[in-house]
Motif scaffolding. Structure first.
Motif, PDB file in Angstrom:
ATOM      1  N   CYS A 131       1.080  -1.114   0.063  1.00  0.00           N
ATOM      2  CA  CYS A 131       0.014  -0.159   0.043  1.00  0.00           C
ATOM      3  C   CYS A 131       0.776   1.137  -0.017  1.00  0.00           C
ATOM      4  O   CYS A 131       1.715   1.252   0.772  1.00  0.00           O
ATOM      5  CB  CYS A 131      -0.834  -0.081   1.393  1.00  0.00           C
ATOM      6  SG  CYS A 131      -1.974   1.308   1.193  1.00  0.00           S
ATOM      7  N   LEU A 132       0.526   2.142  -0.731  1.00  0.00           N
ATOM      8  CA  LEU A 132       0.967   3.541  -1.051  1.00  0.00           C
ATOM      9  C   LEU A 132       0.077   4.328  -0.093  1.00  0.00           C
ATOM     10  O   LEU A 132      -1.030   4.627  -0.878  1.00  0.00           O
ATOM     11  CB  LEU A 132       1.486   3.835  -2.394  1.00  0.00           C
ATOM     12  CG  LEU A 132       1.655   5.611  -2.399  1.00  0.00           C
ATOM     13  CD1 LEU A 132       3.100   5.521  -1.922  1.00  0.00           C
ATOM     14  CD2 LEU A 132       2.053   5.816  -4.020  1.00  0.00           C
ATOM     15  N   VAL A 134      -0.622   7.965   0.848  1.00  0.00           N
ATOM     16  CA  VAL A 134      -0.126   9.450   0.606  1.00  0.00           C
ATOM     17  C   VAL A 134      -1.256  10.520   1.053  1.00  0.00           C
ATOM     18  O   VAL A 134      -2.694  10.512   0.632  1.00  0.00           O
ATOM     19  CB  VAL A 134      -0.216   9.723  -0.878  1.00  0.00           C
ATOM     20  CG1 VAL A 134       0.831  10.850  -1.070  1.00  0.00           C
ATOM     21  CG2 VAL A 134       0.570   8.369  -1.407  1.00  0.00           C
ATOM     22  N   SER A 139       3.504  10.094   3.822  1.00  0.00           N
ATOM     23  CA  SER A 139       3.841   9.483   2.618  1.00  0.00           C
ATOM     24  C   SER A 139       4.454   8.093   2.826  1.00  0.00           C
ATOM     25  O   SER A 139       5.848   8.186   3.317  1.00  0.00           O
ATOM     26  CB  SER A 139       4.617  10.440   1.743  1.00  0.00           C
ATOM     27  OG  SER A 139       3.945  11.477   1.227  1.00  0.00           O
ATOM     28  N   ILE A 141       5.201   3.823   2.133  1.00  0.00           N
ATOM     29  CA  ILE A 141       5.177   2.236   1.363  1.00  0.00           C
ATOM     30  C   ILE A 141       5.084   1.351   2.222  1.00  0.00           C
ATOM     31  O   ILE A 141       5.953   1.217   3.203  1.00  0.00           O
ATOM     32  CB  ILE A 141       6.055   2.004   0.311  1.00  0.00           C
ATOM     33  CG1 ILE A 141       6.096   3.076  -0.841  1.00  0.00           C
ATOM     34  CG2 ILE A 141       5.924   0.755  -0.377  1.00  0.00           C
ATOM     35  CD1 ILE A 141       7.293   3.168  -1.625  1.00  0.00           C
ATOM     36  N   TYR A 206      13.505   3.226  -1.257  1.00  0.00           N
ATOM     37  CA  TYR A 206      12.068   3.309  -1.043  1.00  0.00           C
ATOM     38  C   TYR A 206      11.650   4.660  -0.588  1.00  0.00           C
ATOM     39  O   TYR A 206      10.306   5.119  -0.435  1.00  0.00           O
ATOM     40  CB  TYR A 206      11.592   2.009  -0.350  1.00  0.00           C
ATOM     41  CG  TYR A 206      11.982   0.864  -1.011  1.00  0.00           C
ATOM     42  CD1 TYR A 206      11.990   0.665  -2.116  1.00  0.00           C
ATOM     43  CD2 TYR A 206      12.686   0.002  -0.231  1.00  0.00           C
ATOM     44  CE1 TYR A 206      12.519  -0.540  -2.740  1.00  0.00           C
ATOM     45  CE2 TYR A 206      12.957  -1.232  -0.461  1.00  0.00           C
ATOM     46  CZ  TYR A 206      13.136  -1.657  -1.823  1.00  0.00           C
ATOM     47  OH  TYR A 206      13.701  -2.739  -2.294  1.00  0.00           O
ATOM     48  N   LEU A 248       6.467   9.037  -6.475  1.00  0.00           N
ATOM     49  CA  LEU A 248       5.712   8.133  -5.689  1.00  0.00           C
ATOM     50  C   LEU A 248       5.680   6.801  -6.348  1.00  0.00           C
ATOM     51  O   LEU A 248       5.799   5.955  -5.619  1.00  0.00           O
ATOM     52  CB  LEU A 248       4.102   8.708  -5.548  1.00  0.00           C
ATOM     53  CG  LEU A 248       4.156  10.020  -4.656  1.00  0.00           C
ATOM     54  CD1 LEU A 248       2.764  10.586  -4.584  1.00  0.00           C
ATOM     55  CD2 LEU A 248       4.452   9.588  -3.196  1.00  0.00           C
ATOM     56  N   LEU A 252       7.189   2.967  -5.473  1.00  0.00           N
ATOM     57  CA  LEU A 252       6.347   2.215  -5.415  1.00  0.00           C
ATOM     58  C   LEU A 252       6.584   0.875  -6.216  1.00  0.00           C
ATOM     59  O   LEU A 252       6.574  -0.279  -5.765  1.00  0.00           O
ATOM     60  CB  LEU A 252       4.696   2.669  -5.757  1.00  0.00           C
ATOM     61  CG  LEU A 252       3.865   1.502  -5.650  1.00  0.00           C
ATOM     62  CD1 LEU A 252       3.483   1.211  -4.312  1.00  0.00           C
ATOM     63  CD2 LEU A 252       2.241   2.270  -6.092  1.00  0.00           C
ATOM     64  N   ILE A 266      -3.627   2.029  -3.057  1.00  0.00           N
ATOM     65  CA  ILE A 266      -3.353   3.409  -2.709  1.00  0.00           C
ATOM     66  C   ILE A 266      -4.371   3.998  -1.896  1.00  0.00           C
ATOM     67  O   ILE A 266      -5.473   3.616  -1.680  1.00  0.00           O
ATOM     68  CB  ILE A 266      -3.690   4.198  -4.117  1.00  0.00           C
ATOM     69  CG1 ILE A 266      -2.773   3.756  -5.438  1.00  0.00           C
ATOM     70  CG2 ILE A 266      -3.027   5.705  -3.644  1.00  0.00           C
ATOM     71  CD1 ILE A 266      -1.099   3.696  -5.266  1.00  0.00           C
ATOM     72  N   SER A 271      -4.800  10.171  -2.745  1.00  0.00           N
ATOM     73  CA  SER A 271      -5.331   9.109  -3.481  1.00  0.00           C
ATOM     74  C   SER A 271      -6.384   9.353  -4.296  1.00  0.00           C
ATOM     75  O   SER A 271      -6.951   8.834  -5.375  1.00  0.00           O
ATOM     76  CB  SER A 271      -5.698   7.748  -2.594  1.00  0.00           C
ATOM     77  OG  SER A 271      -7.005   7.836  -1.807  1.00  0.00           O
TER      78      SER A 271
END
Length: 339
Positions: A131-132, A134, A139, A141, A206, A248, A252, A266, A271
């Motif tokens: 999952c990212l 944001v 922010s 990962i 990352y 981003l 990712l 996301i 998102s």
């Protein structure tokens, strides 16, 4: 099983009822956004006061819309970290009082875990996945190995992507929140009109860094003003947004390839950004990965996501008593039991 969720980490006072972690029965939000626009950002004291004024009515409305009374509620889930401390305390103290008065279990929920759970009420996604997250303040990962099992793979070293977008938007003279305004005006601009640096963190594959990128756009504007040159704001916004999204998506992709994930999620307020959603879709189509995005109405702060995550926390036996406190900062991978 019905969970009442309460969220008050920033400027939205929210309450919701969610059944079995997936079905949203109600989702009520009262926001003080218009008031904060006067100051170009969220004023913590104003946010706290508006939460105190709104929370009782918002919770009552959420129960009524769901067709519930408190005896139908199996647990109360509340955001206890991270966020604006004064704002959080309003929600936490209200939830504690309600739980005590109604003899209902109280479940502490981490705000970012809640954002990830916005996908559980938007699709049939189940862990494990990458999952990212944001938002204006985060922010990350994150490897989501289970509903309550999180591993931070990468994170920002300075500004969050949403913060960089908001501050850049303010410098461009756009309406608050700047990230939303940048996304809107970027559709009219040329995203290749300006070239910005691609920040990298030397000791991590990352992690993110957005402070230099934010400074670059600010310097671009200031230099133009000093030379009395006119800048096409739509072009500038589109170019800046492209640079943020490239950072981003690039990290990712690296994390997903290296960790062997083929389910990508996301989450967070950013998102909702149309450029990020489009680029994530392109990445996943190219890699033949599955992409999961929250419904737009669940991208921002809301209580349905808190109730959803609260269900899974409650199923793991995670509850709190009247000593529950609020915390302005808290790592997502730190369980409440270890506080």
């Amino acid at each position: 099983m019905k969970i009442l969720g309460i969220e008050s980490s920033c400027d939205e006072t929210a309450a919701a009822v969610v059944e079995d972690g997936r079905e949203v029965l109600s989702n009520i939000i009262a926001t003080s956004l218009e008031e904060h626009k006067l100051y170009g950002g969220v004023v913590p004291e104003i946010a706290s006061r508006r939460h105190a004024e709104s929370i009782s009515g918002v919770v009552k409305e959420a129960l009524e819309k769901a067709g519930c009374v408190m005896k139908d509620i199996n647990a109360i889930a509340v955001t206890y970290a991270p966020g604006l401390i004064g704002a959080l305390l309003v929600g936490v103290n209200f939830a504690k009082g309600l739980a005590l008065a109604c003899n209902t279990p109280l479940v502490p929920v981490h705000h970012i875990r809640g954002h990830i759970a916005s996908n559980y009420i938007s699709s049939d996604i189940r862990p494990p996945f990458l999952c990212l997250v944001v938002s204006g303040g985060h922010s990350h990962i994150i490897a989501v190995n289970g509903y309550t099992d999180f591993e931070i793979i990468g994170k920002t070293r300075d500004d969050a992507a949403g913060e960089a977008l908001d501050k850049a938007g303010r410098t461009m003279g756009l309406e608050y929140p700047g990230g939303v305004s940048i996304d809107r005006i970027s559709k009219e601009g040329n995203e290749n009109a300006f070239s910005f640096p691609k920040p990298r963190v030397s000791d991590s594959l990352y992690d993110f860094s957005f402070s230099g990128l934010k400074t670059a756009v600010i310097n671009t504007i200031h230099n133009a003003e000093q030379k009395e040159e006119k800048i096409n704001i739509a072009d500038l916004a589109a170019s800046f947004q492209k640079s943020v999204v490239d950072c981003l998506v690039t990290n990712l992709e690296k994390a997903a390839v290296d960790r062997g994930f083929n389910k990508i999620v996301i989450a967070g307020g950013v998102s909702a950004n149309s450029k990020l959603r489009a680029e994530a879709q392109k990445l996943c189509e190219r890699r033949k990965w599955s992409l999961y995005l929250p419904k737009l109405k669940y991208c921002g702060d809301n209580a349905a996501m808190i109730a959803s995550q609260g269900y899974y926390e409650f199923m793991q036996g995670i509850t709190a008593d009247e000593s529950l406190n609020a915390y302005a900062t808290m790592p997502i991978d730190k369980s409440y039991k270890t506080n």
